[in-house]
Motif scaffolding. Structure first.
Motif, PDB file in Angstrom:
ATOM      1  N   PHE A 124     -77.492 132.383 -27.790  1.00  0.00           N
ATOM      2  CA  PHE A 124     -78.484 131.772 -28.659  1.00  0.00           C
ATOM      3  C   PHE A 124     -78.075 130.456 -29.115  1.00  0.00           C
ATOM      4  CE2 PHE A 124     -78.565 136.357 -29.940  1.00  0.00           C
ATOM      5  CZ  PHE A 124     -79.898 136.622 -29.956  1.00  0.00           C
ATOM      6  N   GLU A 125     -79.351 129.815 -29.367  1.00  0.00           N
ATOM      7  CA  GLU A 125     -79.004 128.315 -29.852  1.00  0.00           C
ATOM      8  C   GLU A 125     -78.442 127.991 -30.973  1.00  0.00           C
ATOM      9  OE1 GLU A 125     -83.331 127.271 -29.625  1.00  0.00           O
ATOM     10  OE2 GLU A 125     -83.336 127.550 -27.506  1.00  0.00           O
ATOM     11  N   GLN A 126     -78.502 129.074 -31.922  1.00  0.00           N
ATOM     12  CA  GLN A 126     -78.009 129.095 -33.070  1.00  0.00           C
ATOM     13  C   GLN A 126     -78.040 130.456 -33.881  1.00  0.00           C
ATOM     14  OE1 GLN A 126     -79.407 127.175 -37.757  1.00  0.00           O
ATOM     15  NE2 GLN A 126     -80.676 126.790 -35.968  1.00  0.00           N
ATOM     16  N   ILE A 127     -76.867 130.778 -34.807  1.00  0.00           N
ATOM     17  CA  ILE A 127     -76.739 131.935 -35.218  1.00  0.00           C
ATOM     18  C   ILE A 127     -76.527 131.717 -36.600  1.00  0.00           C
ATOM     19  CG2 ILE A 127     -75.328 134.038 -35.286  1.00  0.00           C
ATOM     20  CD1 ILE A 127     -75.527 134.539 -32.560  1.00  0.00           C
ATOM     21  N   ILE A 128     -77.187 132.504 -37.753  1.00  0.00           N
ATOM     22  CA  ILE A 128     -76.806 132.467 -38.956  1.00  0.00           C
ATOM     23  C   ILE A 128     -76.623 133.858 -39.455  1.00  0.00           C
ATOM     24  CG2 ILE A 128     -77.627 132.055 -41.389  1.00  0.00           C
ATOM     25  CD1 ILE A 128     -80.005 130.144 -40.141  1.00  0.00           C
ATOM     26  N   LEU A 129     -75.166 134.151 -39.928  1.00  0.00           N
ATOM     27  CA  LEU A 129     -74.892 135.303 -40.315  1.00  0.00           C
ATOM     28  C   LEU A 129     -75.020 135.794 -41.737  1.00  0.00           C
ATOM     29  CD1 LEU A 129     -71.362 135.251 -38.824  1.00  0.00           C
ATOM     30  CD2 LEU A 129     -72.911 136.326 -37.669  1.00  0.00           C
ATOM     31  N   ASN A 130     -75.726 136.968 -41.865  1.00  0.00           N
ATOM     32  CA  ASN A 130     -76.259 137.461 -43.247  1.00  0.00           C
ATOM     33  C   ASN A 130     -75.104 138.264 -44.098  1.00  0.00           C
ATOM     34  OD1 ASN A 130     -78.826 136.292 -43.071  1.00  0.00           O
ATOM     35  ND2 ASN A 130     -79.551 138.218 -41.869  1.00  0.00           N
ATOM     36  N   GLY A 131     -74.162 138.662 -43.153  1.00  0.00           N
ATOM     37  CA  GLY A 131     -72.912 139.216 -44.107  1.00  0.00           C
ATOM     38  C   GLY A 131     -73.242 140.851 -43.990  1.00  0.00           C
ATOM     39  N   ASN A 132     -74.363 141.298 -43.456  1.00  0.00           N
ATOM     40  CA  ASN A 132     -74.508 142.679 -43.513  1.00  0.00           C
ATOM     41  C   ASN A 132     -74.853 143.316 -42.272  1.00  0.00           C
ATOM     42  OD1 ASN A 132     -77.194 141.559 -43.183  1.00  0.00           O
ATOM     43  ND2 ASN A 132     -77.918 142.435 -44.828  1.00  0.00           N
TER      44      ASN A 132
END
Length: 308
Positions: free
Chosen positions: A98-106
């Motif tokens: 992935f170019e970018q990943i944002i973790l949601n914590g779930n």
């Protein structure tokens, strides 16, 4: 707070203090991030990267260019500008594609590929088929989203809850979301989409502890308003932070200090930098050296060259 570790830089090496200002991990790392989920990402003297626990044991060594902090059970890692996900055992959950990943914590994440962003599950399957130009972090089962150049908010089913009509839309914080119709002037809406503070501000921060920072023009001074759009702290600061633990880090005359919610100085502007308070302490720098203050403005760890 008793078991919180505070990152410290000394002689260009990183270690950690306890809340009494005592070293619990000596400054021996080339780089170190704050602890998150009982682990901290570090770069060791040999250049290897990994995670340490609070006993200073290296529990994971990861061959990567960069490591992120743990959010829940996952952390991101970057190899050759591509991002993936590992778990606490160092196992690759999502390969670096992935170019970018944002973790949601779930155990869900937002991933970007070819400039488009989707919501994924732990097996990298798309949860929503909707294609977006931008997705923000999951916040109370809501996400900021952008499509066709307009921002709004969606729920976890991809349904629109705030219409895509804004040039900018933030997530709801303390019941209010910051929006702009033209990317020039900003205000706040409530969950019905009604303006509770009209878009008359050049720049705003989200509400935090009942106050939001504002300024009225380019290079203008910063102050604070409440949800009734009343000025609580008059604009006079070059920069400010959100209130955290009742305190804001502010800049005045090119130096930093701390104020309370009445705008009174807790520690006057004498520092090179000042960070927001976290777990009872505020990180400051003075002539290149790091130190920590408590909420009474007393030193917990004083920079060696501080002599005021």
């Amino acid at each position: 707070m008793a078991n919180h570790f505070y990152r410290i830089k000394q002689n260009n090496k990183y270690g950690f203090l306890n809340n009494e200002g005592e070293f619990v991990i000596p400054p021996s790392y080339l780089q170190a991030a704050d602890f998150s989920g009982e682990l901290a990402a570090v770069t060791m003297e040999n250049g290897h990267k990994g995670y340490i626990n609070k006993e200073n044991d290296v529990v994971l060594q990861i061959n990567a260019d960069r490591l992120g902090g743990f959010n829940g059970e996952w952390a991101t890692f970057i190899i050759s500008r591509k991002t993936g996900i590992i778990n606490r055992q160092g196992e690759i959950i999502v390969p670096p594609i992935f170019e970018q990943i944002i973790l949601n914590g779930n155990k869900t994440f937002i991933g970007q590929q070819d400039g488009k962003m989707y919501l994924y599950d732990e097996k990298a399957n798309k949860i929503l088929d909707n294609e977006f130009d931008f997705l923000g972090r999951w916040n109370n089962r809501e996400m900021v989203a952008e499509k066709n150049g307009k921002h709004g908010l969606i729920n976890d089913k991809g349904e629109e809850i705030i219409p895509f009509k804004y040039a900018y839309c933030g997530s709801f914080e303390e019941g209010y979301a910051q929006v702009s119709l033209d990317n020039d002037m900003y205000g706040f809406i409530d969950k019905t989409g009604e303006f509770i503070i009209p878009p008359t501000y050049y720049q705003l921060f989200d509400f935090s502890e009942g106050l939001a920072a504002f300024r009225l023009k380019t290079a203008g001074k910063w102050g604070f308003i409440n949800p009734n759009n009343e000025v609580i702290i008059k604009p006079k600061f070059q920069s400010v932070s959100n209130f955290s633990e009742g305190i804001s880090a502010v800049e005045l005359k090119d130096s930093y200090g701390y104020i309370d919610k009445q705008g009174k100085w807790i520690v006057k502007n004498i520092f090179s930098t000042a960070d927001s308070f976290s777990n009872g302490l505020g990180l400051v720098t003075y002539e290149g050296e790091w130190g920590y203050l408590n909420r009474s403005g007393e030193w917990v760890y004083k920079p060696h060259n501080f002599n005021r």
